[in-house]
Design a protein around this motif. Structure first.
Motif, short mmCIF file in Angstrom:
data_model
loop_
_atom_site.label_atom_id
_atom_site.label_comp_id
_atom_site.label_asym_id
_atom_site.label_seq_id
_atom_site.Cartn_x
_atom_site.Cartn_y
_atom_site.Cartn_z
N ALA A 142 41.32 35.32 27.25
CA ALA A 142 40.15 35.20 28.12
C ALA A 142 39.97 36.49 28.90
CB ALA A 142 40.29 34.03 29.09
N ILE A 143 38.72 36.86 29.09
CA ILE A 143 38.36 38.04 29.89
C ILE A 143 37.33 37.58 30.91
CG2 ILE A 143 37.44 40.37 29.90
CD1 ILE A 143 38.25 40.57 26.95
N GLU A 144 37.66 37.70 32.18
CA GLU A 144 36.75 37.25 33.22
C GLU A 144 35.59 38.22 33.37
OE1 GLU A 144 38.89 36.54 36.80
OE2 GLU A 144 39.98 34.80 35.99
N SER A 145 34.43 37.67 33.73
CA SER A 145 33.21 38.47 33.80
C SER A 145 32.96 39.05 35.19
CB SER A 145 32.01 37.62 33.38
OG SER A 145 32.18 37.14 32.06
N ASN A 146 33.70 38.57 36.18
CA ASN A 146 33.46 39.06 37.55
C ASN A 146 34.53 40.07 37.94
OD1 ASN A 146 35.35 36.87 37.56
ND2 ASN A 146 35.27 36.92 39.79
N ILE A 147 34.14 41.03 38.74
CA ILE A 147 35.04 42.08 39.20
C ILE A 147 35.70 41.64 40.51
CG2 ILE A 147 33.34 43.35 40.55
CD1 ILE A 147 34.54 45.93 39.36
N ASN A 148 36.96 42.02 40.71
CA ASN A 148 37.66 41.60 41.93
C ASN A 148 37.45 42.64 43.03
OD1 ASN A 148 39.35 43.73 41.32
ND2 ASN A 148 41.04 42.44 40.60
N ALA A 149 38.09 42.37 44.17
CA ALA A 149 37.91 43.26 45.32
C ALA A 149 38.45 44.65 45.08
CB ALA A 149 38.58 42.64 46.55
N SER A 150 39.38 44.79 44.13
CA SER A 150 39.95 46.11 43.84
C SER A 150 39.14 46.88 42.80
CB SER A 150 41.39 45.95 43.33
OG SER A 150 42.19 45.30 44.31
N GLY A 151 38.03 46.30 42.34
CA GLY A 151 37.20 46.98 41.36
C GLY A 151 37.72 46.89 39.95
N LEU A 152 38.51 45.85 39.65
CA LEU A 152 39.08 45.67 38.32
C LEU A 152 38.67 44.32 37.75
CD1 LEU A 152 42.72 46.96 39.07
CD2 LEU A 152 40.83 48.26 38.05
N PHE A 153 38.70 44.24 36.42
CA PHE A 153 38.43 42.99 35.74
C PHE A 153 39.75 42.37 35.30
CE2 PHE A 153 34.41 45.15 35.42
CZ PHE A 153 33.47 44.12 35.58
N ARG A 154 39.81 41.02 35.36
CA ARG A 154 41.05 40.33 35.01
C ARG A 154 40.95 39.73 33.62
NH1 ARG A 154 44.38 35.20 36.81
NH2 ARG A 154 42.46 34.07 36.49
N ALA A 155 42.04 39.90 32.85
CA ALA A 155 42.14 39.30 31.52
C ALA A 155 43.46 38.53 31.44
CB ALA A 155 42.07 40.36 30.44
#
Length: 438
Positions: free
Chosen positions: A362-375
């Motif tokens: 899975a690859i999340e579509s929203n960016i986190n507070a650190s400017g990274l995407f979570r997979a």
């Protein structure tokens, strides 16, 4: 004596191999440029789990209470349902040790009241039937009496008609007799006898008129009595029906109160089951933040944490936005867990030591507070299993595997600052096949 120093220092007369070694080295470098190189993206992440119920869970106090006994300590492993601690009541509304029994007595008392009103409703229904039967009987009697009076009235009317005819005849005879008496044709005695007969008939007709009027009055009186009877029985039936409806209302009210009390009994019993805080699953007790005996806990206050012992581990990696298009679901990722020795050859992941294969699910579509995407990455099937010693929260170094290219291409790409190649359709199809074989 011959000197050998000159021969040992100067070798100009000997043959040189530098050119040969230079050619061999150049050939090796040329061949090396055409060796395969696996492009990759290096990312950082942590160990996690895919399922919420396998994450560390907070232990909370379900009710406000006072701690009276601890059954565990920090670091203990517990099974699901094991007792953590015991609480005692601190609210005055629940301190009665016989609270459940007394509430059940109230329930039984309310049920008795409901049974009484149900019996009263049954009795009232019988009363309604009796009153309805009495009304019909009384009305039937009055109808019979009215019928009798109507028959009597008809007979008296017939008698009156006969007497009227007789009176008419007697009057006619009396008038002729008077005329004859006036003319001297009959004696006074005969005239008086005829007059007496006429008066007798007239008296009889008057008597019949009075009887007829009396009979009519009796009929009117019976009809009035009939209406009074209907009114009286209607009032009695309405009053009895009102009593029945009142009793039914009391039954419904009692039923509602019984349901409320039974609900309280169930709540009290359930609350007694909350005096013992138990483990929600298998795991280890950590971070207990309450100590001693007699300490007061508030409702939903945190007691500690339970870390599940049965966890399906996964790795969450954080990818820069520039590298996000290079990731695909099903892509292979080599993981290096903190605390486990590894020798990593960046371009040749298959020859690395201490790495563990994973697969992006899975690859999340929203960016986190650190400017990274979570997979999210899980253990690859059919590969070396992940070490069982890893724990949730441990650090992970990830290497996302991309395309295989020649070394010269990779050098040229880096010199020119080009990004790695996008995933090809072939690799995507391979990832899809891997998913289907799970």
């Amino acid at each position: 004596m011959k000197l050998t120093s000159f021969d040992n220092i100067y070798h100009i007369h000997q043959q040189s191999n530098v050119k040969r070694w230079f050619i061999i080295l150049a050939l090796i470098c040329l061949v090396t440029l055409f060796l395969p190189w696996t492009q990759n993206i290096k990312v950082k992440g942590t160990v996690t789990t895919l399922y919420q119920d396998q994450r560390p869970q907070q232990l909370h106090s379900p009710i406000p209470g006072k701690i009276i006994k601890w059954y565990v300590k920090n670091g203990d492993f517990v099974q699901k349902g094991d007792t953590i601690l015991q609480l005692a009541e601190v609210k005055e509304d629940y301190m009665d040790t016989l609270l459940v029994q007394r509430t059940e007595q109230q329930v039984n008392a309310k049920k008795g009241v409901r049974d009484y009103y149900e019996a009263k409703v049954g009795t009232t229904a019988d009363q309604l039937k009796a009153l309805a039967s009495g009304r019909e009987l009384k009305l039937a009697q009055l109808k019979v009496k009215i019928s009798q009076l109507n028959n009597k009235l008809q007979a008296e009317e017939a008698e009156l008609l006969a007497m009227t005819n007789e009176l008419r005849l007697s009057e006619d005879q009396f008038n002729r007799q008077k005329k004859m008496y006036d003319e001297g044709l009959v004696s006074l005695t005969q005239f008086q006898q005829r007059n007496i007969g006429y008066q007798n008939v007239l008296a009889k007709k008057t008597a019949i008129d009075q009887k007829l009027a009396q009979t009519k009055q009796e009929i009117v009186a019976v009809e009035i009595e009939q209406n009074a009877t209907i009114q009286d029985y209607t009032e009695k039936l309405s009053k009895t029906e009102g009593d029945r409806l009142t009793s039914m209302g009391q039954i419904e009210g009692s039923t509602g109160e019984i349901a409320k009390l039974e609900n309280q009994v169930a709540n009290y019993k359930a609350r007694q089951g909350l005096y013992y805080v138990v483990a929600s699953q298998h795991g280890q007790i950590v971070q207990l933040n309450k100590g001693g005996i007699g300490e007061i806990l508030k409702e939903t206050e945190s007691i500690g944490t339970i870390v599940p012992s049965e966890v399906n581990y996964a790795v969450e990696i954080f990818v820069k936005p520039v590298d996000l298009p290079l990731l695909k679901v099903g892509q292979r990722v080599m993981c290096v867990f903190d605390g486990f020795p590894a020798i990593v050859f960046s371009g040749w992941p298959t020859t690395s030591y201490g790495t563990f294969a994973g697969q992006v699910i899975a690859i999340e579509s929203n960016i986190n507070a650190s400017g990274l995407f979570r997979a999210l990455v899980v253990e690859a099937k059919g590969q070396k299993p992940w070490p069982p010693q890893i724990k949730v929260g441990a650090g992970v170094q990830g290497i996302a595997i991309l395309n295989d290219v020649p070394i010269w291409y990779e050098l040229w790409r880096n010199v020119n600052g080009f990004p790695p190649d996008y995933y090809t359709v072939k690799n995507e199809q391979k990832a899809t096949n891997d998913e289907a074989t799970k």
